[in-house]
Design a protein around this motif. Structure first.
Motif, PDB file in Angstrom:
ATOM      1  N   GLY A 198      12.191  27.044 -42.072  1.00 39.99           N
ATOM      2  CA  GLY A 198      11.279  27.795 -42.468  1.00 39.99           C
ATOM      3  C   GLY A 198      11.711  29.211 -42.827  1.00 39.99           C
ATOM      4  N   VAL A 199      12.001  29.207 -44.086  1.00 38.83           N
ATOM      5  CA  VAL A 199      12.810  30.533 -44.745  1.00 38.83           C
ATOM      6  C   VAL A 199      11.871  31.784 -45.047  1.00 38.83           C
ATOM      7  CG1 VAL A 199      14.579  29.142 -45.679  1.00 38.83           C
ATOM      8  CG2 VAL A 199      12.724  29.628 -47.009  1.00 38.83           C
ATOM      9  N   LEU A 200      10.595  31.436 -45.340  1.00 40.22           N
ATOM     10  CA  LEU A 200       9.707  32.587 -45.693  1.00 40.22           C
ATOM     11  C   LEU A 200       8.686  32.795 -44.581  1.00 40.22           C
ATOM     12  CD1 LEU A 200       8.654  31.591 -49.258  1.00 40.22           C
ATOM     13  CD2 LEU A 200      10.505  33.072 -48.655  1.00 40.22           C
ATOM     14  N   ASP A 201       8.578  34.110 -44.107  1.00 38.31           N
ATOM     15  CA  ASP A 201       7.493  34.710 -43.205  1.00 38.31           C
ATOM     16  C   ASP A 201       6.189  34.935 -43.979  1.00 38.31           C
ATOM     17  OD1 ASP A 201       6.212  35.908 -41.127  1.00 38.31           O
ATOM     18  OD2 ASP A 201       7.680  37.221 -40.547  1.00 38.31           O
TER      19      ASP A 201
ATOM     20  N   ASP B 129       4.949  41.254 -48.413  1.00 40.97           N
ATOM     21  CA  ASP B 129       6.080  41.305 -49.606  1.00 40.97           C
ATOM     22  C   ASP B 129       6.746  39.758 -49.565  1.00 40.97           C
ATOM     23  OD1 ASP B 129       5.401  43.858 -49.908  1.00 40.97           O
ATOM     24  OD2 ASP B 129       6.682  44.738 -48.583  1.00 40.97           O
ATOM     25  N   LEU B 130       7.481  39.658 -50.649  1.00 43.67           N
ATOM     26  CA  LEU B 130       8.221  38.431 -50.768  1.00 43.67           C
ATOM     27  C   LEU B 130       9.543  38.766 -50.504  1.00 43.67           C
ATOM     28  CD1 LEU B 130       6.994  37.344 -54.613  1.00 43.67           C
ATOM     29  CD2 LEU B 130       6.316  36.396 -52.340  1.00 43.67           C
ATOM     30  N   GLU B 131      10.218  37.904 -49.904  1.00 41.20           N
ATOM     31  CA  GLU B 131      11.642  37.993 -49.202  1.00 41.20           C
ATOM     32  C   GLU B 131      12.645  38.185 -50.595  1.00 41.20           C
ATOM     33  OE1 GLU B 131       9.312  35.953 -48.241  1.00 41.20           O
ATOM     34  OE2 GLU B 131       8.953  35.978 -46.545  1.00 41.20           O
ATOM     35  N   ASP B 132      13.594  38.981 -50.204  1.00 35.87           N
ATOM     36  CA  ASP B 132      14.642  38.999 -51.264  1.00 35.87           C
ATOM     37  C   ASP B 132      15.321  37.560 -51.545  1.00 35.87           C
ATOM     38  OD1 ASP B 132      16.547  40.758 -53.080  1.00 35.87           O
ATOM     39  OD2 ASP B 132      18.079  39.834 -51.489  1.00 35.87           O
ATOM     40  N   ILE B 133      15.579  37.210 -52.659  1.00 32.65           N
ATOM     41  CA  ILE B 133      16.031  35.997 -53.101  1.00 32.65           C
ATOM     42  C   ILE B 133      17.564  35.559 -52.817  1.00 32.65           C
ATOM     43  CG2 ILE B 133      16.758  34.313 -54.931  1.00 32.65           C
ATOM     44  CD1 ILE B 133      14.026  35.001 -56.240  1.00 32.65           C
ATOM     45  N   ASP B 134      18.304  36.857 -53.090  1.00 27.15           N
ATOM     46  CA  ASP B 134      19.697  36.781 -52.629  1.00 27.15           C
ATOM     47  C   ASP B 134      19.890  36.734 -51.138  1.00 27.15           C
ATOM     48  OD1 ASP B 134      20.655  36.885 -55.026  1.00 27.15           O
ATOM     49  OD2 ASP B 134      20.592  39.328 -55.320  1.00 27.15           O
TER      50      ASP B 134
ATOM     51  N   ASP C 140      -4.438  34.944 -52.918  1.00 26.54           N
ATOM     52  CA  ASP C 140      -3.559  35.145 -53.733  1.00 26.54           C
ATOM     53  C   ASP C 140      -2.016  35.468 -53.359  1.00 26.54           C
ATOM     54  OD1 ASP C 140      -2.795  36.085 -56.595  1.00 26.54           O
ATOM     55  OD2 ASP C 140      -2.611  37.825 -55.741  1.00 26.54           O
ATOM     56  N   ALA C 141      -2.079  36.310 -52.235  1.00 24.40           N
ATOM     57  CA  ALA C 141      -0.651  36.360 -51.453  1.00 24.40           C
ATOM     58  C   ALA C 141       0.096  35.076 -51.019  1.00 24.40           C
ATOM     59  CB  ALA C 141      -0.820  37.540 -50.477  1.00 24.40           C
ATOM     60  N   GLN C 142      -0.928  34.238 -50.703  1.00 18.93           N
ATOM     61  CA  GLN C 142      -0.425  32.907 -50.182  1.00 18.93           C
ATOM     62  C   GLN C 142       0.140  32.443 -51.326  1.00 18.93           C
ATOM     63  OE1 GLN C 142      -3.335  30.650 -47.992  1.00 18.93           O
ATOM     64  NE2 GLN C 142      -3.931  32.644 -46.557  1.00 18.93           N
ATOM     65  N   ARG C 143      -0.576  32.322 -52.625  1.00 20.75           N
ATOM     66  CA  ARG C 143      -0.057  31.745 -53.698  1.00 20.75           C
ATOM     67  C   ARG C 143       1.336  32.261 -54.181  1.00 20.75           C
ATOM     68  NH1 ARG C 143       0.308  31.826 -58.984  1.00 20.75           N
ATOM     69  NH2 ARG C 143       0.154  30.162 -60.304  1.00 20.75           N
ATOM     70  N   ARG C 144       1.218  33.383 -54.043  1.00 18.82           N
ATOM     71  CA  ARG C 144       2.486  34.121 -54.640  1.00 18.82           C
ATOM     72  C   ARG C 144       3.739  33.796 -53.598  1.00 18.82           C
ATOM     73  NH1 ARG C 144       3.742  39.465 -54.933  1.00 18.82           N
ATOM     74  NH2 ARG C 144       2.987  39.619 -52.915  1.00 18.82           N
ATOM     75  N   LYS C 145       3.594  33.428 -52.266  1.00 18.42           N
ATOM     76  CA  LYS C 145       4.383  33.038 -51.385  1.00 18.42           C
ATOM     77  C   LYS C 145       4.978  31.800 -51.879  1.00 18.42           C
ATOM     78  CE  LYS C 145       5.408  36.076 -48.049  1.00 18.42           C
ATOM     79  NZ  LYS C 145       6.528  36.592 -47.415  1.00 18.42           N
ATOM     80  N   LEU C 146       4.016  30.740 -52.212  1.00 19.75           N
ATOM     81  CA  LEU C 146       4.336  29.530 -52.428  1.00 19.75           C
ATOM     82  C   LEU C 146       4.996  29.281 -53.673  1.00 19.75           C
ATOM     83  CD1 LEU C 146       1.203  27.565 -51.032  1.00 19.75           C
ATOM     84  CD2 LEU C 146       3.376  27.626 -49.881  1.00 19.75           C
TER      85      LEU C 146
ATOM     86  N   LEU D  51      12.851  29.521 -54.992  1.00 23.65           N
ATOM     87  CA  LEU D  51      13.963  29.245 -54.022  1.00 23.65           C
ATOM     88  C   LEU D  51      14.436  27.828 -53.924  1.00 23.65           C
ATOM     89  CD1 LEU D  51      12.712  31.455 -51.157  1.00 23.65           C
ATOM     90  CD2 LEU D  51      14.898  31.895 -52.336  1.00 23.65           C
ATOM     91  N   ALA D  52      13.549  26.830 -53.908  1.00 21.53           N
ATOM     92  CA  ALA D  52      13.727  25.341 -53.905  1.00 21.53           C
ATOM     93  C   ALA D  52      14.565  25.111 -55.180  1.00 21.53           C
ATOM     94  CB  ALA D  52      12.619  24.658 -53.676  1.00 21.53           C
TER      95      ALA D  52
END
Length: 154
Positions: free
Chosen positions: A45-48, A53-58, A96-102, A108-109
């Motif tokens: 589970g990498v995203l909260d 806010d979106l998690e930093d990819i790096d 909309d925020a849920q969609r951005r997270k997905l 990331l995948a």
């Protein structure tokens, strides 16, 4: 984290895949992965989903690097760390925020396991995580998802 307790739990419950939290970057999260038997898969589970806010990819990719040192990448998957709501009537984020997270999870995948469309067309293989940088992303992440990875093979 009591590693012996985790190993005992993993041994007693006949599950092929474990879904583990991996969104904080703590040593305890990594210890849970280390304690997992080799023949078991893990979904990290990498995203909260509680954070807008979106998690930093790096940052997420650095965590994936650490996990890949103790567990084969082919035995892993990624997901949000929990559901988007405690109940249907009370979502943590709007649609909309849920969609951005997905979409972010999809990006990331593709960084972890490669982009199958890009690989088929270019005959490329997955690059090491360290070779990817958020500085090289196109301005529109949706373009990356729809059209395949625009980056040349490393």
């Amino acid at each position: 984290m009591d590693r012996a307790r985790a190993e005992r739990l993993y041994g007693e419950i006949p599950a092929d895949r474990w879904i583990l939290p991996y969104d904080k970057g703590t040593g305890a999260e990594l210890e849970l992965i280390k304690a997992l038997p080799e023949d078991r898969d893990v979904c990290l589970g990498v995203l909260d989903p509680a954070l807008r806010d979106l998690e930093d990819i790096d940052t997420v990719m650095a965590r994936m690097d650490a996990a890949a040192e103790v567990k084969d990448l082919e035995d892993m998957a990624i997901s949000p760390s929990r559901g988007f709501a405690d109940s249907a009537a009370h979502p943590l984020l709007n649609a909309d925020a849920q969609r951005r997270k997905l979409v972010h999870l999809d990006i990331l995948a593709r960084y972890c396991w490669g982009n199958e469309f890009w690989r088929v067309r270019a005959g490329a293989t997955r690059a090491p995580f360290a070779s990817w940088s958020t500085n090289s992303l196109w301005p529109c992440p949706q373009t990356l998802v729809r059209c395949g990875n625009p980056h040349p093979a490393p």
